[in-house]
Motif scaffolding. Structure first.
Motif, PDB file in Angstrom:
ATOM      1  N   PRO A  42       0.811  -1.226   0.000  1.00 51.05           N
ATOM      2  CA  PRO A  42       0.000   0.000   0.000  1.00 51.05           C
ATOM      3  C   PRO A  42       0.842   1.273   0.000  1.00 51.05           C
ATOM      4  N   LEU A  46       0.581   4.536  -2.493  1.00 52.11           N
ATOM      5  CA  LEU A  46       0.382   5.896  -1.981  1.00 52.11           C
ATOM      6  C   LEU A  46       1.401   6.854  -2.585  1.00 52.11           C
ATOM      7  N   SER A 153      -5.993  -6.906   6.676  1.00 54.02           N
ATOM      8  CA  SER A 153      -4.821  -6.684   5.839  1.00 54.02           C
ATOM      9  C   SER A 153      -3.748  -7.720   6.138  1.00 54.02           C
ATOM     10  N   VAL A 219      -5.860   3.730   9.417  1.00 55.38           N
ATOM     11  CA  VAL A 219      -6.966   4.188   8.579  1.00 55.38           C
ATOM     12  C   VAL A 219      -7.223   5.679   8.733  1.00 55.38           C
ATOM     13  N   GLY A 241      -0.760   4.838   9.511  1.00 55.08           N
ATOM     14  CA  GLY A 241      -1.198   4.984   8.131  1.00 55.08           C
ATOM     15  C   GLY A 241      -2.350   5.958   8.038  1.00 55.08           C
ATOM     16  N   LEU A 243      -5.059   5.507   5.441  1.00 58.70           N
ATOM     17  CA  LEU A 243      -5.729   4.890   4.298  1.00 58.70           C
ATOM     18  C   LEU A 243      -6.980   5.645   3.876  1.00 58.70           C
ATOM     19  N   GLU A 316      -5.209  -4.161  -5.452  1.00 56.20           N
ATOM     20  CA  GLU A 316      -6.249  -3.320  -4.862  1.00 56.20           C
ATOM     21  C   GLU A 316      -7.635  -3.956  -4.936  1.00 56.20           C
TER      22      GLU A 316
END
Length: 331
Positions: A42, A46, A153, A219, A241, A243, A316
């Motif tokens: 991820p 990003l 995850s 998140v 993170g 997200l 994804e």
């Protein structure tokens, strides 16, 4: 050589291209690695979208970790010590989605031959983050609860397995109810869905009115806010993170009324504070826990570097299982 390149920030499937570029040369204190495989993480995506904390100059090649063989070294003793060896390729600037990559010699870590390439490719980012947060920063004691969001995850699953191994209990937040039974079967002590009501209300039904002392969140937004609201008065929360790309909404009264602590965790910063002996001990911990199937990465589909569009689309997919790998065919 072939390399995945993006010349502007945007959706990975749209802006990533495979280009022929010059093979890089190592400078002083650097090594060149003939890449074997690199995961699609991820954090890599990003960066491509321009949403990571530190962004490269463009054009650029993604890829923070991977596995390869050191084939050329610059000046310096460390490089000569790893020449010809298979290493985990820790590339803090990115650049591993290519047939060759140049990194500082200290970031090329040899890994024992009994650990397969697929595990070495994903040796660092998730396993080290899990260990650092649970064992070294929060130091979660046996018998205590750790609350985590994004529990489905790859990293979240590792945390569940580490909790079973180390003796702490996990409350695992997911969005999809379909994931709940699977995480319970994996060893999650409690699994809740954010779609079933406020996270803090659900958490306190499990642990009691005081809340949890330990929590982690990648998140942000409504989910991360719910995790914070689940903290006990002396609770501590690591944010690792963003997200959702949304900020936490923190009521300052909850911080003033107790000793609640919210702090950011970035593996790169944390590792730079470790001494070489401390880093080596961490890598031995990871290797042993991979062998014990505690921090082993579940591997999904593999794609050749030329199929980068298919690889990022697969990475994804909602409900996907396993880490997607890019293979260079250089073994």
């Amino acid at each position: 050589m072939k390399a995945v390149v993006f010349e502007q920030f945007g959706e990975p499937s749209e802006v990533l291209r495979v280009r022929e570029v010059p093979i890089p040369e190592p400078g002083p204190g650097e090594v060149r690695v003939r890449m074997i495989a690199s995961p699609v993480n991820p954090s890599d995506l990003l960066v491509v979208r321009g949403r990571y904390g530190v962004l490269p100059s463009l054009p650029s090649t993604p890829g923070f970790e991977g596995v390869g063989v050191v084939d050329k070294v610059g000046s310096g003793l460390l490089g000569w010590l790893v020449k010809g060896k298979r290493v985990t390729v820790i590339n803090h600037k990115g650049g591993n989605w290519a047939e060759y990559a140049v990194i500082p010699a200290r970031q090329a870590r040899p890994v024992a031959n009994d650990i397969p390439d697929e595990q070495v490719a994903s040796f660092f980012v998730n396993p080290a983050t899990v260990l650092a947060m649970a064992r070294h920063v929060l130091v979660v004691p046996k018998g205590e609860w750790l609350l985590q969001s994004a529990a489905g995850s790859v990293l979240g699953r590792m945390m569940i397995k580490l909790g079973r191994h180390d003796g702490f209990k996990t409350i695992n937040v997911v969005r999809r109810r379909e994931a709940m039974a699977e995480l319970q079967a994996l060893g999650g002590d409690a699994v809740i869905s954010s779609s079933d009501g406020p996270i803090d209300t659900q958490v306190r039904k499990i642990v009691g009115s005081d809340g949890v002392k330990y929590a982690i969140d990648p998140v942000g937004g409504e989910t991360g806010t719910g995790v914070f609201q689940s903290l006990a008065a002396d609770g501590r929360m690591l944010v690792y993170g963003t997200l959702s790309q949304q900020p936490l909404q923190i009521d300052p009264r909850l911080m003033i009324a107790g000793k609640r602590v919210v702090e950011g965790f970035w593996l790169g910063h944390w590792m730079r504070e470790r001494s070489i002996p401390s880093a080596l001990r961490l890598f031995r911990e990871i290797a042993n826990l991979i062998r014990a199937d505690v921090l082993a990465t579940e591997i999904g589909k593999s794609f050749p570097i030329d199929a980068i569009g298919d690889a990022v689309r697969e990475a994804e997919q909602v409900g996907r299982h396993g880490k997607v790998l890019l293979q260079t065919g250089n073994r």
